[in-house]
Design a protein around this motif. Structure first.
Motif, PDB file in Angstrom:
ATOM      1  N   PRO A 128      42.436  64.694  70.485  1.00 28.30           N
ATOM      2  CA  PRO A 128      42.917  66.723  70.617  1.00 28.30           C
ATOM      3  C   PRO A 128      41.885  67.106  69.812  1.00 28.30           C
ATOM      4  CG  PRO A 128      44.633  65.275  70.223  1.00 28.30           C
ATOM      5  CD  PRO A 128      44.147  64.121  70.392  1.00 28.30           C
ATOM      6  N   LEU A 129      42.146  66.644  68.535  1.00 26.06           N
ATOM      7  CA  LEU A 129      41.319  66.804  67.568  1.00 26.06           C
ATOM      8  C   LEU A 129      39.980  67.746  67.523  1.00 26.06           C
ATOM      9  CD1 LEU A 129      42.896  66.110  63.863  1.00 26.06           C
ATOM     10  CD2 LEU A 129      43.771  67.558  65.478  1.00 26.06           C
ATOM     11  N   VAL A 130      39.436  65.969  68.235  1.00 27.10           N
ATOM     12  CA  VAL A 130      37.927  65.658  68.610  1.00 27.10           C
ATOM     13  C   VAL A 130      36.978  66.833  69.519  1.00 27.10           C
ATOM     14  CG1 VAL A 130      36.146  64.176  69.036  1.00 27.10           C
ATOM     15  CG2 VAL A 130      37.581  63.626  67.550  1.00 27.10           C
ATOM     16  N   ALA A 131      38.057  66.942  70.552  1.00 28.80           N
ATOM     17  CA  ALA A 131      38.171  67.860  71.766  1.00 28.80           C
ATOM     18  C   ALA A 131      37.816  68.700  71.362  1.00 28.80           C
ATOM     19  CB  ALA A 131      39.356  67.359  72.479  1.00 28.80           C
ATOM     20  N   ALA A 132      39.036  69.584  70.519  1.00 27.02           N
ATOM     21  CA  ALA A 132      39.401  71.089  69.992  1.00 27.02           C
ATOM     22  C   ALA A 132      38.120  71.131  69.598  1.00 27.02           C
ATOM     23  CB  ALA A 132      40.331  71.083  69.212  1.00 27.02           C
ATOM     24  N   ASN A 133      37.315  70.252  68.330  1.00 27.22           N
ATOM     25  CA  ASN A 133      36.343  70.993  67.462  1.00 27.22           C
ATOM     26  C   ASN A 133      35.280  71.140  68.479  1.00 27.22           C
ATOM     27  OD1 ASN A 133      37.892  71.036  65.246  1.00 27.22           O
ATOM     28  ND2 ASN A 133      37.704  68.340  64.645  1.00 27.22           N
ATOM     29  N   ILE A 134      34.902  69.681  68.731  1.00 28.07           N
ATOM     30  CA  ILE A 134      33.845  69.614  69.760  1.00 28.07           C
ATOM     31  C   ILE A 134      33.631  71.106  70.587  1.00 28.07           C
ATOM     32  CG2 ILE A 134      32.471  68.268  71.355  1.00 28.07           C
ATOM     33  CD1 ILE A 134      33.319  65.847  70.375  1.00 28.07           C
ATOM     34  N   ALA A 135      34.594  71.446  71.563  1.00 23.60           N
ATOM     35  CA  ALA A 135      34.345  72.189  72.177  1.00 23.60           C
ATOM     36  C   ALA A 135      34.596  73.885  71.639  1.00 23.60           C
ATOM     37  CB  ALA A 135      36.100  72.836  73.154  1.00 23.60           C
ATOM     38  N   ARG A 136      34.955  73.411  70.596  1.00 26.36           N
ATOM     39  CA  ARG A 136      34.863  75.407  69.409  1.00 26.36           C
ATOM     40  C   ARG A 136      33.480  75.084  69.471  1.00 26.36           C
ATOM     41  NH1 ARG A 136      37.864  74.168  65.818  1.00 26.36           N
ATOM     42  NH2 ARG A 136      35.651  73.042  64.266  1.00 26.36           N
ATOM     43  N   HIS A 137      32.493  74.204  68.938  1.00 30.98           N
ATOM     44  CA  HIS A 137      31.312  74.326  68.799  1.00 30.98           C
ATOM     45  C   HIS A 137      30.292  74.688  69.677  1.00 30.98           C
ATOM     46  CE1 HIS A 137      32.383  72.609  65.107  1.00 30.98           C
ATOM     47  NE2 HIS A 137      32.291  71.187  65.223  1.00 30.98           N
ATOM     48  N   ILE A 138      30.228  73.681  71.309  1.00 28.42           N
ATOM     49  CA  ILE A 138      30.086  74.673  71.617  1.00 28.42           C
ATOM     50  C   ILE A 138      30.164  76.127  72.203  1.00 28.42           C
ATOM     51  CG2 ILE A 138      29.818  74.245  74.715  1.00 28.42           C
ATOM     52  CD1 ILE A 138      30.368  71.031  74.613  1.00 28.42           C
ATOM     53  N   GLU A 139      31.009  76.367  72.494  1.00 29.18           N
ATOM     54  CA  GLU A 139      30.929  77.777  72.527  1.00 29.18           C
ATOM     55  C   GLU A 139      30.888  79.321  71.224  1.00 29.18           C
ATOM     56  OE1 GLU A 139      35.270  78.031  72.831  1.00 29.18           O
ATOM     57  OE2 GLU A 139      35.789  77.408  74.750  1.00 29.18           O
ATOM     58  N   THR A 140      30.656  78.688  70.167  1.00 31.24           N
ATOM     59  CA  THR A 140      30.049  79.015  68.993  1.00 31.24           C
ATOM     60  C   THR A 140      28.732  78.842  68.772  1.00 31.24           C
ATOM     61  OG1 THR A 140      31.279  77.195  67.500  1.00 31.24           O
ATOM     62  CG2 THR A 140      33.204  79.351  68.012  1.00 31.24           C
ATOM     63  N   VAL A 174      32.751  66.961  64.032  1.00 33.54           N
ATOM     64  CA  VAL A 174      33.950  66.811  64.782  1.00 33.54           C
ATOM     65  C   VAL A 174      35.280  66.377  64.403  1.00 33.54           C
ATOM     66  CG1 VAL A 174      34.238  64.527  66.262  1.00 33.54           C
ATOM     67  CG2 VAL A 174      32.129  64.943  66.009  1.00 33.54           C
ATOM     68  N   LEU A 175      35.753  65.909  62.829  1.00 26.39           N
ATOM     69  CA  LEU A 175      36.920  65.643  62.442  1.00 26.39           C
ATOM     70  C   LEU A 175      36.806  66.316  60.922  1.00 26.39           C
ATOM     71  CD1 LEU A 175      38.307  62.472  63.030  1.00 26.39           C
ATOM     72  CD2 LEU A 175      39.323  64.161  64.016  1.00 26.39           C
ATOM     73  N   ASP A 176      37.561  67.527  60.536  1.00 26.99           N
ATOM     74  CA  ASP A 176      36.727  68.035  59.711  1.00 26.99           C
ATOM     75  C   ASP A 176      37.413  67.341  58.498  1.00 26.99           C
ATOM     76  OD1 ASP A 176      39.885  69.043  58.865  1.00 26.99           O
ATOM     77  OD2 ASP A 176      38.704  71.081  59.075  1.00 26.99           O
ATOM     78  N   ASP A 177      37.334  67.107  56.810  1.00 24.96           N
ATOM     79  CA  ASP A 177      37.731  66.406  55.876  1.00 24.96           C
ATOM     80  C   ASP A 177      39.374  66.254  55.906  1.00 24.96           C
ATOM     81  OD1 ASP A 177      35.472  66.403  54.107  1.00 24.96           O
ATOM     82  OD2 ASP A 177      35.729  68.195  53.276  1.00 24.96           O
ATOM     83  N   ALA A 178      40.594  67.791  55.958  1.00 23.17           N
ATOM     84  CA  ALA A 178      41.967  67.088  56.114  1.00 23.17           C
ATOM     85  C   ALA A 178      41.998  65.974  57.112  1.00 23.17           C
ATOM     86  CB  ALA A 178      42.386  68.292  55.985  1.00 23.17           C
ATOM     87  N   GLN A 179      41.466  66.896  58.854  1.00 20.24           N
ATOM     88  CA  GLN A 179      41.377  65.476  59.493  1.00 20.24           C
ATOM     89  C   GLN A 179      41.035  64.720  59.676  1.00 20.24           C
ATOM     90  OE1 GLN A 179      38.785  68.271  62.452  1.00 20.24           O
ATOM     91  NE2 GLN A 179      41.066  69.456  62.938  1.00 20.24           N
ATOM     92  N   ARG A 180      40.358  64.415  59.263  1.00 23.02           N
ATOM     93  CA  ARG A 180      39.555  62.552  58.557  1.00 23.02           C
ATOM     94  C   ARG A 180      40.300  61.560  57.556  1.00 23.02           C
ATOM     95  NH1 ARG A 180      35.583  61.157  55.055  1.00 23.02           N
ATOM     96  NH2 ARG A 180      34.352  59.205  55.346  1.00 23.02           N
ATOM     97  N   ILE A 181      41.314  62.531  56.625  1.00 20.09           N
ATOM     98  CA  ILE A 181      41.666  61.523  55.535  1.00 20.09           C
ATOM     99  C   ILE A 181      43.019  61.472  56.339  1.00 20.09           C
ATOM    100  CG2 ILE A 181      43.500  62.321  53.684  1.00 20.09           C
ATOM    101  CD1 ILE A 181      41.105  64.000  52.572  1.00 20.09           C
TER     102      ILE A 181
END
Length: 351
Positions: free
Chosen positions: A71-83, A44-51
Motif C-alpha cells: 500500500p505504501l508503494v501504491a500510494a507513492n506511485i499514485a501521488r507521483h502520477i497525479e502531481t 517508490v518508498l522513501d527513506d523511512a518507508q524503505r527502512i
C-alpha cells in the motif's frame, strides 16, 4: 514492443537522451549519492518507508514486508502520477530504474504501462548503470584534450568558463567538483558532490564530446578537494598538448581577490584553512599570514601566498606531470577584464 520493456543499459544507452523523463524510483538518500544524469527522483518508498519494509523483511519475512510495503508503494506511485505526470500525453516515454531493477522500478513501470505509456525499465537498475560508468572511465574515449596550464590566479577557470560560453568543448573538473582545487578552494555554502556523482557527471560529458573537436581542460592534480579524478582520464590529460596561460602577478592578485571574496569578508575562515599549511611553512609563517588576514592586509597576504606557496608548488609539479608542457602554446593575458578572456578564448577556439 511490449511494455513495460525491460532492457539492459547497453541497449538503452544509444537512445538514453531520447527518453522524455528518466525516473529514479529509489529513495531520496540513494538518489543524492548518485544517479543517471538528468534523472528526477520519484521514490517508490522513501527513506523511512524503505527502512521499515527492509526491517520487516529481515525480521519477519518477505510476505509481511510485501503486505506492509504494497500500500505504501501504491500510494507513492499514485501521488507521483497525479502531481508529476498527470498532463503527459500518450506518447510520453519514460525510463524507470531502481537499485537492481527489481520490485520498486518494476511496480512503477507496470502501472505506467497499464495506463498506456511506452515505459522502459532498466534491467539491473542503478547497479548496471554504475558498472557501465566505472568501466567507461577505466577506458575513456580518445579525445583531443588541450590542457590549460598556469600558476594560481592566472585565470584558468575563467578561461574555461568563457570557452564554454562561446561553444567550445570544456571539461571543467573544478566546476563539477564544486572546488577550486587548492587548500583555499572550497566554495562557501556549496558542499562537494559524492565521488560517484562526480564520476557520473564526468562520464556524461565525455560521452557527449565530439572526438573531432578539442576538449579544453585545466591542469588539475589527481584530487580536486576531496574528490579523485578518474585515473585513466588523468593519464590522458597528462599526455596531452598544453596551453601556458600567462598573467602578471599584480593581476593575479586582483583576480584572486575577486574569486576569493568570501575569505576577504571572513578572515576566520581563511585562517582556519591556513592552519592546514603549518607542516609546509611552519607555525611562525602561518601566524604572520593569519595576522595579515586579521588586519585586512589581504592583497599583501595573497601576494605572499603566491610567491611562497602556490608558485613553487606549481613549478615543482607542472613539468613532471604534464609531459608536453615544455612545448606549450603561450597565451598571454594583458588584464582580467571580460574582454581579455573573450579574446583569448576566441583565439583558442579558432585555432
Amino acid at each position: 514492443m511490449k511494455y513495460p520493456a525491460v532492457l539492459s543499459f547497453a541497449d538503452i544507452l544509444p537512445a538514453l537522451d531520447a527518453f522524455d523523463t528518466i525516473i529514479d524510483a529509489r529513495s531520496e538518500s540513494e538518489y543524492a549519492l548518485d544517479r543517471i544524469p538528468g534523472a528526477i527522483n520519484a521514490p517508490v518508498l522513501d527513506d523511512a518507508q524503505r527502512i521499515r519494509v527492509g526491517t520487516l523483511y529481515k525480521q519477519t519475512g518477505p510476505f509481511e514486508a510485501k503486505r506492509v510495503g504494497a500500500p505504501l508503494v501504491a500510494a507513492n506511485i499514485a501521488r507521483h502520477i497525479e502531481t508529476l505526470w498527470a498532463d503527459k500525453p500518450r506518447e510520453w516515454k519514460p525510463l524507470v530504474y531502481c537499485w537492481r531493477g527489481g520490485n520498486r522500478s518494476g511496480s512503477m513501470a507496470h502501472i505506467l504501462a497499464k495506463i498506456g505509456w511506452p515505459v522502459v525499465q532498466l534491467d539491473g537498475g542503478y547497479k548496471a548503470y554504475r558498472a557501465h560508468v566505472a568501466g567507461s572511465l577505466e577506458n575513456p574515449p580518445e579525445l583531443d584534450f588541450r590542457v590549460v596550464c598556469g600558476t594560481t590566479g592566472s585565470g584558468k577557470s575563467r578561461l574555461l568558463e568563457t570557452l564554454d560560453g562561446i561553444g567550445a568543448q570544456v571539461l571543467d573538473l573544478e566546476k563539477l567538483a564544486a572546488h577550486r582545487g587548492s587548500v583555499l578552494g572550497h566554495l562557501p555554502n556549496e558542499p562537494q558532490p559524492t565521488q560517484k556523482w562526480f564520476e557520473s557527471q564526468i562520464w556524461d560529458l565525455l560521452r557527449r564530446f565530439d572526438p573531432a573537436r578539442p576538449v579544453f581542460v585545466e591542469s588539475e592534480s589527481k584530487k580536486v578537494g576531496n574528490l579523485r579524478v578518474p585515473e585513466a582520464v588523468m593519464a590522458r590529460m597528462r599526455a596531452s598538448p598544453c596551453i601556458a596561460l600567462s598573467l602578471s602577478r599584480e593581476n593575479r592578485v586582483r583576480l584572486l581577490m575577486e574569486d576569493y571574496e568570501h575569505f576577504c569578508a571572513d578572515p576566520s575562515a581563511l585562517n582556519g584553512q591556513l592552519d592546514h599549511l603549518v607542516q609546509l611553512h611552519g607555525r611562525d609563517t602561518i601566524t604572520a599570514w593569519q595576522e595579515m588576514a586579521n588586519s585586512g592586509a589581504m592583497p599583501e597576504l595573497v601576494d605572499q601566498l603566491l610567491v611562497q606557496h602556490y608558485d613553487p608548488a606549481y613549478l615543482r609539479s607542472i613539468d613532471r606531470n604534464f609531459v608536453q608542457y615544455p612545448k606549450a602554446q603561450l597565451l598571454e593575458l594583458g588584464d582580467i577584464s571580460k574582454g581579455d578572456f573573450e579574446a583569448a578564448a576566441r583565439k583558442l577556439h579558432a585555432a
